[in-house]
Enzyme design. Sequence first.
Site, PDB file in Angstrom:
ATOM      1  N   SER A  14       0.475  -7.022   5.048  1.00 51.90           N
ATOM      2  CA  SER A  14      -0.309  -7.650   3.991  1.00 51.90           C
ATOM      3  C   SER A  14      -0.137  -9.165   4.002  1.00 51.90           C
ATOM      4  O   SER A  14      -1.111  -9.921   3.864  1.00 51.90           O
ATOM      5  CB  SER A  14       0.106  -7.080   2.632  1.00 51.90           C
ATOM      6  OG  SER A  14      -0.663  -7.618   1.585  1.00 51.90           O
ATOM      7  N   LEU A  68       5.591   0.391   3.283  1.00 55.53           N
ATOM      8  CA  LEU A  68       4.654  -0.117   2.270  1.00 55.53           C
ATOM      9  C   LEU A  68       3.699  -1.171   2.823  1.00 55.53           C
ATOM     10  O   LEU A  68       2.813  -1.639   2.102  1.00 55.53           O
ATOM     11  CB  LEU A  68       5.431  -0.695   1.084  1.00 55.53           C
ATOM     12  CG  LEU A  68       6.315   0.307   0.327  1.00 55.53           C
ATOM     13  CD1 LEU A  68       7.212  -0.421  -0.685  1.00 55.53           C
ATOM     14  CD2 LEU A  68       5.466   1.358  -0.381  1.00 55.53           C
ATOM     15  N   GLY A  69       3.878  -1.570   4.065  1.00 50.39           N
ATOM     16  CA  GLY A  69       2.950  -2.519   4.686  1.00 50.39           C
ATOM     17  C   GLY A  69       3.049  -3.926   4.167  1.00 50.39           C
ATOM     18  O   GLY A  69       2.091  -4.706   4.301  1.00 50.39           O
ATOM     19  N   ASP A  94      -1.823  -1.887  10.869  1.00 48.77           N
ATOM     20  CA  ASP A  94      -2.411  -1.692   9.544  1.00 48.77           C
ATOM     21  C   ASP A  94      -2.762  -2.996   8.845  1.00 48.77           C
ATOM     22  O   ASP A  94      -3.077  -3.013   7.660  1.00 48.77           O
ATOM     23  CB  ASP A  94      -1.519  -0.818   8.649  1.00 48.77           C
ATOM     24  CG  ASP A  94      -0.114  -1.387   8.474  1.00 48.77           C
ATOM     25  OD1 ASP A  94       0.169  -2.449   9.053  1.00 48.77           O
ATOM     26  OD2 ASP A  94       0.685  -0.757   7.763  1.00 48.77           O
ATOM     27  N   LYS A 136       0.848  -1.192   0.000  1.00 52.72           N
ATOM     28  CA  LYS A 136       0.000   0.000   0.000  1.00 52.72           C
ATOM     29  C   LYS A 136       0.879   1.236   0.000  1.00 52.72           C
ATOM     30  O   LYS A 136       2.070   1.188   0.351  1.00 52.72           O
ATOM     31  CB  LYS A 136      -0.935   0.018   1.216  1.00 52.72           C
ATOM     32  CG  LYS A 136      -0.256  -0.068   2.583  1.00 52.72           C
ATOM     33  CD  LYS A 136       0.320   1.230   3.112  1.00 52.72           C
ATOM     34  CE  LYS A 136       0.935   1.073   4.492  1.00 52.72           C
ATOM     35  NZ  LYS A 136       1.766   2.252   4.895  1.00 52.72           N
ATOM     36  N   GLY A 164      10.813  -2.525   5.818  1.00 54.84           N
ATOM     37  CA  GLY A 164      11.228  -1.250   6.384  1.00 54.84           C
ATOM     38  C   GLY A 164      11.072  -0.109   5.403  1.00 54.84           C
ATOM     39  O   GLY A 164      11.846   0.850   5.393  1.00 54.84           O
ATOM     40  N   ALA A 165      10.029  -0.193   4.585  1.00 53.74           N
ATOM     41  CA  ALA A 165       9.833   0.778   3.510  1.00 53.74           C
ATOM     42  C   ALA A 165       8.583   1.633   3.685  1.00 53.74           C
ATOM     43  O   ALA A 165       8.368   2.562   2.918  1.00 53.74           O
ATOM     44  CB  ALA A 165       9.757   0.047   2.165  1.00 53.74           C
TER      45      ALA A 165
END
Length: 270
Positions: free
Chosen positions: A100, A95-96, A132, A8, A92-93
């Site tokens: 996910s 982006l989840g 998240d 995401k 560690g970006a």
Amino acid sequence: MVSFPPCKINLGLHITRKRPDGYHDLVTCFYPVPWCDVLEAVPAPSFAFSSSGLSIPGVPQQNLCVRAYEMLRAAYGIGPVSMHLLKIVPIGAGLGGGSSDGAFALRMLNRLFELGLSTAELKAFASRLGSDCAFFTGDAPMIATGRGDVLSPVSLTLKGKYAVIVKPEMRIETSAAYALIKPREPGADLRQIVEKEPVARWRDILRNDFEEPVFREFPLLKEIRLQLYEEGALYACMSGSGSALYGLFEKEVDLKKTFGHMTCWSGFLD
């Protein structure tokens, strides 16, 4: 059974207060991006988990896919499976990707063992995995509040927009990023912006509270955002607490010369 857990991006992100439980309340818009890991689960004589692709830190028992399995095994007595995760989305970006993976493990096991869990029930389990994770029990953009687990539909589509995600080598620990933040109320209504304002206007009004302090610590990230704008992005921003940044473009662009030395993904959004 095979699934493809997507990542995401965050469209805006405001950290509004620190909670008594140590977490933070936030306001953001999560938007799914088809940059995916690959997760397989099949019935087996005993439980097993393995991974390939990008190296995943920590012990396997703490992986969210394993924790998702153990959660449903404890609640419903499901049988053993062999799970394999091909890790593609950077860690560690912001982006989840891990969230996910955990949520899709819940979704797959729900189907594999015909548990009949509703989306609301899956969200409840996912919220126990991480802040998240609940978002990834569905496939649509959402406004997220609370710890990121209170979700509400948003009237927004970026279908046809071309996204470029750039991930430099650095990794930013979420706890370290939050330590740089001073919570505050947002100066603008995020929902109003993403639902009503054209993407080209977002540059001036849609903020990620992490950018200012994180950019001071990691100037390269600010340079990447500027490069995305120089290449024609309508909007460019850091996703979550970083270190990935993304640009939204009106049409397909080839930025291999600009970012070819970094981890990149590009494609049209759904």
